[in-house]
Design a protein around this motif. Structure first.
Motif, short mmCIF file in Angstrom:
data_model
loop_
_atom_site.label_atom_id
_atom_site.label_comp_id
_atom_site.label_asym_id
_atom_site.label_seq_id
_atom_site.Cartn_x
_atom_site.Cartn_y
_atom_site.Cartn_z
N GLY A 134 5.37 2.74 0.82
CA GLY A 134 4.81 1.52 1.39
C GLY A 134 5.77 0.81 2.31
O GLY A 134 5.40 0.33 3.39
N ILE A 135 7.03 0.73 1.90
CA ILE A 135 8.05 0.07 2.72
C ILE A 135 8.14 0.73 4.10
O ILE A 135 8.21 0.05 5.13
N LEU A 136 8.14 2.06 4.13
CA LEU A 136 8.29 2.77 5.41
C LEU A 136 7.19 2.42 6.40
O LEU A 136 7.46 2.15 7.58
N ILE A 137 5.94 2.39 5.95
CA ILE A 137 4.86 2.07 6.89
C ILE A 137 4.84 0.58 7.21
O ILE A 137 4.42 0.18 8.30
N GLY A 138 5.32 -0.25 6.27
CA GLY A 138 5.44 -1.68 6.56
C GLY A 138 6.50 -1.94 7.62
O GLY A 138 6.29 -2.73 8.55
N GLN A 139 7.65 -1.28 7.49
CA GLN A 139 8.72 -1.43 8.49
C GLN A 139 8.25 -0.93 9.85
O GLN A 139 8.57 -1.54 10.89
N TYR A 140 7.53 0.18 9.84
CA TYR A 140 7.03 0.74 11.09
C TYR A 140 6.10 -0.27 11.79
O TYR A 140 6.24 -0.55 12.99
N ALA A 141 5.14 -0.81 11.03
CA ALA A 141 4.18 -1.75 11.61
C ALA A 141 4.89 -3.01 12.12
O ALA A 141 4.57 -3.52 13.21
N PHE A 171 4.39 -2.01 1.24
CA PHE A 171 4.01 -2.27 2.63
C PHE A 171 4.33 -3.70 3.02
O PHE A 171 4.93 -3.97 4.08
N LEU A 172 3.92 -4.66 2.18
CA LEU A 172 4.17 -6.07 2.52
C LEU A 172 5.66 -6.38 2.56
O LEU A 172 6.12 -7.14 3.42
N SER A 173 6.42 -5.79 1.64
CA SER A 173 7.87 -5.98 1.66
C SER A 173 8.47 -5.42 2.94
O SER A 173 9.30 -6.05 3.59
N GLY A 174 8.04 -4.21 3.32
CA GLY A 174 8.53 -3.60 4.55
C GLY A 174 8.14 -4.40 5.78
O GLY A 174 8.87 -4.43 6.78
#
Length: 330
Positions: A134-141, A171-174
């Motif tokens: 989730g973090i990875l796609i959050g950081q990407y977005a 995701f939200l964290s990222g």
């Protein structure tokens, strides 16, 4: 025995001929036998069982959330002489008594992909770090938006499932939300999130969830989805309204179909996981236990890689050429 239990019995199968006396018996129970993720997991288990000279029993629930079917499958496998059982729990809490009963009879139980609650209800967990996914796609977005205001739709799994919670919160964290960690036990919500809906990881339900979110807020410009089937459904809903070019979708799975959707621009980025390896490692551990009594324990991280053809500065990723070569650990 009710109809659901009869179906669970009917789908219990073996990977090949009659067992010989010294052939270890291991079992694999997935949430369903139709989701491509679990199809690939089964392939990995079958391949490794053949290499290890083990007999593989397989079963699945009728649908995601079918705890009764999984309970029956555990009972059937124990009765059939399985020394080790791998399971992707549909209901992380309700399955625990059946697992406890199997372990009391000397069966090694390994959770794959999804932990039980509590996690130590099984001997071991072989899984993706879903929070990191989730973090990875959050950081990407976050990097791709570059400070532009986001109006986010979250297409989740279903209430209470730990994988759904950890991917969502990761995701939200990222994306930059404070106060969220891997230990956060409820679905977090920030001011950016204008809609949260359950997709059950299904394309049709994902489409319906996206349609409902767009009715509530037609200005959604970023969509998180629990997996790629849900992402495909979200895209279909967006395309029907001519919004697909102005909304970014990010997801988790990294299956071959999902990576092709990244290549086609349907999904901007996805976190790729490796179910074939997950199941293969589980079979190896199960066969080893059956032969020697040596138990695996604790958590084994089976890896995650961000896949995108539009790399973002400061976010490590690989392109779809890599993704298609590695999709689900083939």
């Amino acid at each position: 025995m009710n109809i659901k239990h009869c179906i669970a019995l009917a789908i219990l199968t073996a990977s090949g001929g009659a067992a010989v006396a010294d052939e270890p018996i291991v079992g694999l129970i997935t949430k369903t036998d139709t989701n491509p993720f679990f199809v690939k997991m089964k392939e990995g288990a079958q391949h490794r069982a053949k290499l290890k000279g083990a007999k593989l029993l397989t079963a699945a629930g009728r649908s995601d959330g079918d705890n009764a079917g999984q309970v029956t499958a555990i009972e059937n496998m124990v009765a059939a002489g399985a020394k080790a059982i791998m399971i992707t729990p549909s209901d992380s809490k309700a399955i625990v008594p059946a697992i406890k009963k199997a372990r009391a009879q000397g069966v090694l139980v390994i959770a794959l992909d999804s932990p039980t609650e509590p996690q130590d209800a099984t001997d071991a967990l072989f899984a993706t770090d879903n929070y990191k996914a989730g973090i990875l796609i959050g950081q990407y977005a976050k990097a791709a938006f570059g400070g532009k205001p986001a109006k986010i739709a979250m297409l989740d799994l279903f209430p209470g499932h730990p994988v759904g919670i950890t991917r969502h919160n990761g995701f939200l964290s990222g994306f930059g939300a404070p106060g969220i960690s891997a230990a956060t036990s409820e679905l977090a919500k920030t001011a950016d999130v204008v809609c949260m809906a359950d997709s059950y990881g299904d394309q049709g339900k994902g489409q319906t969830a996206m349609e409902n979110c767009l009715q509530k807020n037609p200005d959604i410009n970023l969509v998180y989805t629990i997996n790629e089937p849900a992402a495909a459904g979200a895209y279909k809903a967006l395309k029907a309204l001519g919004k697909e070019k102005n909304v970014m979708i990010v997801s988790v799975d990294g299956g071959c179909a999902g990576v092709r959707d990244v290549k086609a621009g349907v999904i901007a980025a996805t976190s790729q996981q490796y179910p074939l390896n997950m199941a293969g490692l589980g079979v190896e551990a199960g066969a080893e236990y059956a032969k020697t009594g040596k138990k695996v324990s604790g958590y084994v991280d089976t890896g995650v890689t961000l896949i995108s053809d539009k790399a973002q500065k400061g976010v490590e990723s690989r392109d779809t050429v890599f993704g298609l070569g590695a999709c689900w650990g083939k």
